[in-house]
Design a protein around this motif. Structure first.
Motif, short mmCIF file in Angstrom:
data_model
loop_
_atom_site.label_atom_id
_atom_site.label_comp_id
_atom_site.label_asym_id
_atom_site.label_seq_id
_atom_site.Cartn_x
_atom_site.Cartn_y
_atom_site.Cartn_z
N PRO A 188 32.23 -31.03 -25.46
CA PRO A 188 31.29 -30.06 -26.02
C PRO A 188 31.86 -29.37 -27.26
O PRO A 188 33.07 -29.34 -27.48
CB PRO A 188 31.11 -29.06 -24.88
CG PRO A 188 32.42 -29.10 -24.15
CD PRO A 188 32.88 -30.54 -24.23
N ALA A 189 30.97 -28.84 -28.07
CA ALA A 189 31.37 -28.09 -29.25
C ALA A 189 31.57 -26.62 -28.88
O ALA A 189 30.71 -26.02 -28.23
CB ALA A 189 30.32 -28.22 -30.35
N LEU A 190 32.70 -26.07 -29.29
CA LEU A 190 33.00 -24.66 -29.04
C LEU A 190 32.82 -23.89 -30.34
O LEU A 190 33.39 -24.26 -31.36
CB LEU A 190 34.44 -24.50 -28.54
CG LEU A 190 34.84 -25.34 -27.33
CD1 LEU A 190 36.34 -25.19 -27.06
CD2 LEU A 190 34.04 -24.95 -26.10
N ALA A 191 32.04 -22.83 -30.31
CA ALA A 191 31.84 -22.00 -31.50
C ALA A 191 33.07 -21.13 -31.71
O ALA A 191 33.52 -20.44 -30.79
CB ALA A 191 30.60 -21.14 -31.35
N VAL A 192 33.63 -21.17 -32.92
CA VAL A 192 34.79 -20.34 -33.27
C VAL A 192 34.50 -19.65 -34.60
O VAL A 192 33.59 -20.04 -35.33
CB VAL A 192 36.08 -21.18 -33.38
CG1 VAL A 192 36.42 -21.83 -32.05
CG2 VAL A 192 35.96 -22.24 -34.47
N HIS A 193 35.26 -18.62 -34.89
CA HIS A 193 35.13 -17.89 -36.15
C HIS A 193 36.52 -17.65 -36.72
O HIS A 193 37.48 -17.44 -35.98
CB HIS A 193 34.41 -16.55 -35.93
CG HIS A 193 32.99 -16.71 -35.45
ND1 HIS A 193 32.68 -16.87 -34.12
CD2 HIS A 193 31.82 -16.75 -36.13
CE1 HIS A 193 31.37 -16.99 -33.99
NE2 HIS A 193 30.82 -16.94 -35.19
N TYR A 194 36.60 -17.70 -38.04
CA TYR A 194 37.90 -17.48 -38.67
C TYR A 194 37.72 -16.64 -39.93
O TYR A 194 36.68 -16.70 -40.59
CB TYR A 194 38.58 -18.81 -39.00
CG TYR A 194 37.93 -19.62 -40.10
CD1 TYR A 194 38.40 -19.55 -41.42
CD2 TYR A 194 36.87 -20.49 -39.85
CE1 TYR A 194 37.82 -20.30 -42.43
CE2 TYR A 194 36.29 -21.25 -40.85
CZ TYR A 194 36.77 -21.15 -42.14
OH TYR A 194 36.20 -21.89 -43.15
N PRO A 195 38.73 -15.83 -40.28
CA PRO A 195 38.64 -15.01 -41.49
C PRO A 195 38.92 -15.85 -42.73
O PRO A 195 39.84 -16.67 -42.74
CB PRO A 195 39.71 -13.95 -41.27
CG PRO A 195 40.74 -14.63 -40.42
CD PRO A 195 39.97 -15.58 -39.53
N THR A 196 38.15 -15.63 -43.76
CA THR A 196 38.42 -16.33 -45.01
C THR A 196 39.11 -15.37 -45.98
O THR A 196 39.54 -14.28 -45.61
CB THR A 196 37.13 -16.93 -45.59
OG1 THR A 196 37.47 -17.80 -46.66
CG2 THR A 196 36.17 -15.88 -46.07
N TRP A 197 39.20 -15.74 -47.24
CA TRP A 197 40.08 -15.08 -48.20
C TRP A 197 39.49 -13.81 -48.81
O TRP A 197 40.21 -13.00 -49.37
CB TRP A 197 40.42 -16.06 -49.32
CG TRP A 197 39.19 -16.64 -49.95
CD1 TRP A 197 38.49 -17.74 -49.52
CD2 TRP A 197 38.46 -16.14 -51.07
NE1 TRP A 197 37.39 -17.95 -50.30
CE2 TRP A 197 37.34 -17.00 -51.28
CE3 TRP A 197 38.65 -15.06 -51.95
CZ2 TRP A 197 36.43 -16.80 -52.30
CZ3 TRP A 197 37.73 -14.87 -52.97
CH2 TRP A 197 36.65 -15.73 -53.14
N ASP A 198 38.17 -13.59 -48.72
CA ASP A 198 37.57 -12.41 -49.33
C ASP A 198 37.02 -11.47 -48.27
O ASP A 198 37.15 -11.72 -47.07
CB ASP A 198 36.50 -12.80 -50.36
CG ASP A 198 35.32 -13.53 -49.72
OD1 ASP A 198 35.46 -13.98 -48.57
OD2 ASP A 198 34.27 -13.66 -50.38
N GLY A 254 35.35 -5.54 -44.13
CA GLY A 254 36.45 -6.27 -43.50
C GLY A 254 36.52 -7.68 -44.03
O GLY A 254 35.79 -8.06 -44.96
N ALA A 255 37.40 -8.48 -43.44
CA ALA A 255 37.51 -9.88 -43.85
C ALA A 255 36.21 -10.61 -43.57
O ALA A 255 35.59 -10.41 -42.51
CB ALA A 255 38.66 -10.55 -43.11
N ARG A 256 35.77 -11.41 -44.52
CA ARG A 256 34.56 -12.22 -44.29
C ARG A 256 34.87 -13.26 -43.21
O ARG A 256 35.86 -13.98 -43.29
CB ARG A 256 34.14 -12.92 -45.57
CG ARG A 256 32.80 -13.66 -45.43
CD ARG A 256 32.49 -14.52 -46.66
NE ARG A 256 32.45 -13.74 -47.88
CZ ARG A 256 31.40 -13.04 -48.30
NH1 ARG A 256 30.30 -13.02 -47.57
NH2 ARG A 256 31.45 -12.37 -49.44
#
Length: 287
Positions: A27-37, A42-44
């Protein structure tokens, strides 16, 4: 069917899977990560979908970048991705970088025109996130994409050569100027609205500067290029010119083309050949 009165889902159909065992699907797991801006104080944060093998890690990683660019990766059954995870042992990470659809109009425009490189920086931020995940092997990361995703794969290889093992470019753009000049006339105005008008001298200089063809000397990892020789969207010359430039500088470029295909492989025999070549390429880079 969704029944709002009871807040329930009712399934009306049951697909016939034949001999396929759905229990082996990942299955696909939804994840989130901070990018550079930054955004909203807060961090996008960007979203991605992660497919992890059933075995223990750390796993080599295939970063799978969607095309469009105004599109969106959504989980669904993809036999190639399931094969990559179950048979080759890769974790697949499919990000929705800036410019992806489904996150609002402002987000959709964050990569337009001279903001194009910002989307590539989102891949750089993803590589940082991968390095902090114990189940992912940051030393074995491959980037892959088709069409605009092919451009993103090439641009990521040029920008982050030291953090990638290789890449797969499927019917991708290697130079925005030559692409805009030779894509089919019916879609040229639409693409200029997204990428910029190459007839404007300032924009032309920018598009040339950021194009992977200009930065081919920075691509020092193995590359698989896939092209359909009847492609009306991304001319096959986009693949042959980056192949020639990489080989001229001593790099390694595999090339697979089909005479009877267009923007992607549709015929089973051709897809089988493509899958076999991609599997061989990925298996080699996982070592």
């Amino acid at each position: 069917m969704y029944e709002p009165e009871r807040n329930t889902l009712v399934r009306w159909t049951q697909s016939e899977l034949g001999p396929v065992d759905p229990s082996v699907f990942v299955p696909a797991l939804a994840v989130h990560y901070p990018t550079w801006d930054r955004a909203g104080g807060g961090a996008r944060m960007l979203s991605a979908y992660l497919y992890l093998p059933h075995t223990s890690g750390p796993h080599p990683v295939l970063v799978y970048i969607h095309g469009g660019p105004e599109s969106q990766f959504k989980p669904g059954f993809d036999p190639f991705l399931q094969f990559v995870v179950n048979e080759l042992g890769y974790a697949v990470l499919a990000p929705n970088v800036r410019g992806s659809a489904g996150y609002g109009k402002s987000f959709l425009k964050l990569d337009d025109g001279m903001l194009r490189e910002d989307a590539v920086r989102d891949i750089g931020a993803l590589l940082v996130w991968i390095g902090m995940q114990s189940e992912l092997d940051r030393n074995h990361v491959v980037v892959m994409g088709a069409s605009y995703g092919g451009y993103m794969a090439l641009a990521s290889l040029a920008a982050y050569n030291d953090r990638l093992r290789g890449g797969i470019d499927v019917v991708g753009i290697s130079n925005f100027v030559s692409f805009l000049e030779h894509t089919s006339a019916y879609r040229r105005a639409l693409r200029r609205a997204e990428y910029g008008d190459e007839r404007d001298p300032k924009m032309r200089a920018y598009l040339n500067r950021i194009s992977p063809l200009t930065n081919a000397s920075e691509i020092r990892r193995p590359l698989l290029i896939v092209a359909g020789l009847n492609d009306p969207r991304v001319p096959p010359a986009e693949g042959t010119q980056i192949m020639g430039r990489i080989r001229a500088t001593g790099g390694e470029a595999w090339y697979l083309a089909a005479r009877d295909e267009g923007h992607g492989f549709r015929k089973k025999a051709n897809r089988d050949a493509y899958y076999a070549a991609a599997a061989m390429f990925l298996a080699r880079l996982a070592r």
